[in-house]
Design an enzyme around this catalytic site. Structure first.
Site, short mmCIF file in Angstrom:
data_model
loop_
_atom_site.label_atom_id
_atom_site.label_comp_id
_atom_site.label_asym_id
_atom_site.label_seq_id
_atom_site.Cartn_x
_atom_site.Cartn_y
_atom_site.Cartn_z
N GLY A 250 0.82 -1.21 0.00
CA GLY A 250 0.00 0.00 0.00
C GLY A 250 0.85 1.25 0.00
N HIS A 270 5.70 14.19 8.54
CA HIS A 270 6.50 15.42 8.40
C HIS A 270 6.88 15.71 6.96
CE1 HIS A 270 10.86 13.58 8.82
NE2 HIS A 270 10.16 12.99 7.87
#
Length: 361
Positions: A250, A270
């Protein structure tokens, strides 16, 4: 790896070091203190040169003269001496009275096979491509946008794929940093409270393997777009956790494996600006169990103040490369609320990273 001190002790030592550094700079005339900081780039390049030449490996069996080192690494003897003379003044290598150089603890960390080797990150920090990227920081500060796409004609991730030689340097360097964070994360959080732990975009599964060893009653799911080609199956088998771990192919913006009661996102959020970070987190919200926990592992800079923090440096790097950022605790609370989570707490570790824990609401 050496025994980990408690996070509180680490923060205290960091505070003392920071205070001593500030005092040192204050004792010097301000222009000269600034000059020393500006010339720090030269030290970075000197460390890079020593790492590239593998000088530390040659000194593993004992001190050598610059001429002996030069012969072994195919370099100029006088230049080797000048390089080591500079590094020795920063306690990276040490010159003996007989003119031979020896390893110091910091120099030993430049060995590729050292217990906690920093060689790969040293090579990345001094690499010409990395330096060219940072040469355009001013453009990012002016525009608020990453400068790498304009410089390279493609995004950072595409560039790493299109340039596999540098991509390997980058991935090894990042892995070098990430490996130093695994034990501190495991020591700071009790993963045994969870039944099914999903490591989202977790690479080969280094962190998940460590988690499953600490939580023998848990099962793991390693989700990653390269899980079929990056050696994850072999790595998990060697770690002895393959029987309790499944893999899922995925991507970052795909639906996550459903039903987990803990979702670990390490150095994922981030990388992305708000709208894309929200997309990732909302996908996790759709798959997480009602009583589950989201565990975001990132550097969390202090909300205010002048204390040094590694997250402040990485934050500019993210701006430069991908347009992401390191968020402080209030920023995480806001981001998580928009994604359907509530911030529970932020737990500092003995490394530079913290664990941002949230629950679905």
């Amino acid at each position: 790896m050496p025994a980990l001190p408690p996070p509180g002790v680490v923060r205290t030592v960091e505070g003392l070091r920071s205070g001593l550094q500030r005092l040192t700079r204050q004792l010097a005339p301000a222009p000269f203190a600034l000059l020393e900081l500006a010339m720090g780039s030269m030290v970075t390049q000197a460390i890079y040169a020593a790492a590239e030449l593998r000088i530390a490996e040659e000194l593993e069996d004992g001190p050598l003269t610059p001429a002996q080192i030069a012969e072994r690494v195919d370099a100029d003897p006088e230049s080797v001496y000048r390089l080591l003379r500079l590094l020795a003044s920063y306690s990276v290598f040490a010159e003996q009275k007989d003119g031979r150089f020896k390893l110091t603890p910091m120099a030993d960390a430049l060995r590729a096979d050292a217990p906690m080797s920093m060689r790969d990150i040293a090579v990345l920090m001094g690499h010409p491509t990395h330096w060219e990227d940072w040469g355009h920081l001013v453009d990012s500060v002016r525009t608020g946008e990453p400068s790498l796409p304009k410089l390279r004609g493609m995004g950072a991730f595409e560039y790493l794929e299109a340039n596999p030689e540098y991509g390997d340097v980058f991935i090894r360097g990042m892995g070098n940093m990430s490996d130093t964070e695994t034990d501190p994360v495991l020591a700071a959080y009790d993963f045994s409270r969870h039944r099914t732990i999903v490591d989202f975009c977790g690479g080969r599964g280094g962190l998940l393997a460590g988690i499953l060893k600490r939580a023998p009653g848990a099962r793991g799911i390693l989700s990653d777009p390269r899980v079929g080609t990056n050696g994850a199956a072999e790595f998990l088998a060697e770690a002895g956790v393959a029987d309790r771990c499944t893999t899922a192919d995925g991507g970052l913006f795909d639906a996550v494996p459903a039903g987990g009661d803990a979702y670990v996102l390490k150095h994922i959020v981030h990388d992305w600006p708000e709208h894309q970070a929200l997309e990732i987190l909302r996908n996790v919200r759709a798959g997480i169990a009602p009583d589950g926990r989201l565990l975001i592992i990132e550097m969390v800079p202090p909300t205010a103040g002048n204390a040094p923090h590694s997250g402040k440096q990485v934050d500019l790097w993210l701006l430069l490369l991908v347009g992401g950022k390191e968020r402080n605790a209030p920023q995480y609370a806001e981001l998580l609320k928009a994604a359907g989570f509530e911030l529970v707490k932020v737990t500092q570790t003995a490394a530079a990273v913290s664990i941002v824990e949230a629950r679905p609401v």
